[in-house]
Design a protein around this motif. Structure first.
Motif, short mmCIF file in Angstrom:
data_model
loop_
_atom_site.label_atom_id
_atom_site.label_comp_id
_atom_site.label_asym_id
_atom_site.label_seq_id
_atom_site.Cartn_x
_atom_site.Cartn_y
_atom_site.Cartn_z
N THR A 151 0.83 -1.20 0.00
CA THR A 151 0.00 0.00 0.00
C THR A 151 0.86 1.25 0.00
O THR A 151 1.82 1.35 0.78
N GLN A 152 0.53 2.20 -0.88
CA GLN A 152 1.27 3.45 -0.93
C GLN A 152 0.80 4.35 0.19
O GLN A 152 -0.40 4.66 0.30
N MET A 153 1.72 4.79 1.04
CA MET A 153 1.40 5.60 2.21
C MET A 153 1.94 7.01 2.04
O MET A 153 3.12 7.20 1.71
N ASP A 154 1.11 8.02 2.26
CA ASP A 154 1.58 9.39 2.30
C ASP A 154 2.48 9.57 3.51
O ASP A 154 2.17 9.07 4.60
N ALA A 155 3.57 10.30 3.33
CA ALA A 155 4.55 10.42 4.41
C ALA A 155 5.17 11.80 4.42
O ALA A 155 5.05 12.57 3.45
N ILE A 156 5.82 12.12 5.53
CA ILE A 156 6.58 13.36 5.66
C ILE A 156 8.01 13.01 6.08
O ILE A 156 8.25 12.01 6.74
N SER A 186 -0.73 -5.07 8.89
CA SER A 186 -1.39 -6.15 9.62
C SER A 186 -2.85 -5.80 9.90
O SER A 186 -3.73 -6.68 9.82
N ARG A 187 -3.14 -4.56 10.21
CA ARG A 187 -4.52 -4.18 10.50
C ARG A 187 -5.37 -4.22 9.24
O ARG A 187 -6.57 -4.53 9.30
N ARG A 188 -4.75 -3.94 8.07
CA ARG A 188 -5.50 -4.07 6.83
C ARG A 188 -5.85 -5.53 6.54
O ARG A 188 -6.78 -5.81 5.78
N ARG A 189 -5.08 -6.46 7.13
CA ARG A 189 -5.39 -7.89 6.97
C ARG A 189 -6.40 -8.37 8.00
O ARG A 189 -6.72 -9.56 8.05
N GLY A 190 -6.89 -7.47 8.83
CA GLY A 190 -7.85 -7.86 9.85
C GLY A 190 -7.22 -8.27 11.15
O GLY A 190 -7.92 -8.77 12.05
N GLU A 191 -5.90 -8.09 11.29
CA GLU A 191 -5.20 -8.44 12.53
C GLU A 191 -5.03 -7.18 13.38
O GLU A 191 -5.50 -6.10 13.02
N ARG A 192 -4.31 -7.29 14.51
CA ARG A 192 -4.06 -6.13 15.35
C ARG A 192 -2.98 -5.25 14.72
O ARG A 192 -2.25 -5.67 13.82
N MET A 193 -2.92 -4.04 15.21
CA MET A 193 -1.94 -3.09 14.66
C MET A 193 -0.52 -3.58 14.90
O MET A 193 -0.24 -4.36 15.81
N SER A 194 0.42 -3.07 14.06
CA SER A 194 1.83 -3.38 14.21
C SER A 194 2.63 -2.14 13.87
O SER A 194 2.07 -1.11 13.48
#
Length: 280
Positions: A151-156, A186-194
């Motif tokens: 996934t492409q993430m906007d960043a600074i 991981s959260r996009r896969r339905g798991e907990r955050m990482s």
């Protein structure tokens, strides 16, 4: 309860082996206490544009104790791993690091305040371009990177001490670190955050051929286990708790004290992993 206004921090004659400052300490109270007693010291919240007072105080008596400028991203997780991966290269040309902090991965008020300072009104960020250090701000500081899942993430752009440590250790002419906040892979896969640290390297191998690699450091419980691991291992190194002689008095980054193989072993013991990703 500590009293940062008191010369003894309010602890009187209590025995102390080392000092770790985990929050902002503009008055350098913890630093002065450690130096006054000749104790090892690590601070992990002093920005790259704020290290002058600590460095100047160290220079007044450089043999007194060990001082660690610990504001590398997650206290060594980024720099130690990057330097280990760079060993495959005969020459490193580009180091590009993307940091993904899940928006559910937050601590107390001080940590939230630091994060808001980075994201809402970010200071200029130090970057190395074509061998020259430059400060990125405004639109020049806005970029993106691919998370572990693509996934492409906007960043600074940000500039923890890894910028200085990695540029000095590898002499790479291009070094940048960018931070994204949002949903982790991981959260996009339905798991907990990482938490994710995506490390992209370009350069040449031992035969002079182009080489590009992409890896990630991840931990399924977010940023805090890695931060705690780095602080613990630095203190162990300074106090000779790892079975080796103590680090000599001096001024260090964590990556100068932590041995990569030992760090990776401990990382995996606490549930972290280093992933091999598709090369850029």
């Amino acid at each position: 309860m500590l009293d940062l206004a008191a010369p003894d921090l309010g602890i009187g004659g209590q025995s102390v082996s080392a000092v770790a400052v985990l929050l902002r300490d503009e008055a350098l109270s913890g630093f002065r206490f450690a130096r006054g007693r000749g104790l090892p010291y690590i601070g992990i919240s002093t920005g790259i544009d704020e290290i002058g007072p600590e460095v100047a105080a160290f220079m007044q008596d450089p043999t007194r104790s060990t001082v660690v400028l610990g504001t590398e991203w997650l206290v060594g997780a980024t720099s130690v791993t990057t330097l280990a991966l760079a060993r495959r290269f005969s020459r490193v040309d580009d180091i590009r690091i993307g940091l993904l902090l899940d928006d559910e991965d937050q601590g107390g008020p001080a940590q939230v305040s630091d994060l808001e300072g980075l994201t809402n009104a970010p200071p200029a960020a130090l970057t190395r371009r074509n061998g020259t250090y430059v400060w990125r701000s405004g639109e020049d500081a806005r970029t993106s990177f691919r998370a572990v899942d693509g996934t492409q993430m906007d960043a600074i752009a940000i500039s923890p001490n890894d910028i200085l440590a990695l540029a000095a250790a590898t002499d790479a002419p291009n070094v940048e670190i960018n931070l994204a906040t949002g949903m982790s892979s991981s959260r996009r896969r339905g798991e907990r955050m990482s938490t994710e640290i995506v490390i992209e390297l370009r350069g040449q191998d031992d035969a002079g051929r182009p080489l590009a690699t992409r890896h990630a450091v991840v931990h399924p419980q977010g940023q805090f286990p890695l931060t705690g691991l780095g602080v613990a291992m630095v203190l162990e190194r300074c106090l000779a708790m790892d079975g080796r002689p103590p680090a000599p008095a001096g001024l260090y980054f964590p990556c100068q004290l932590l041995e990569p193989a030992s760090y990776r072993t401990r990382l995996e013991e606490i549930g972290g992993r280093i992933l091999v990703l598709e090369a850029p």
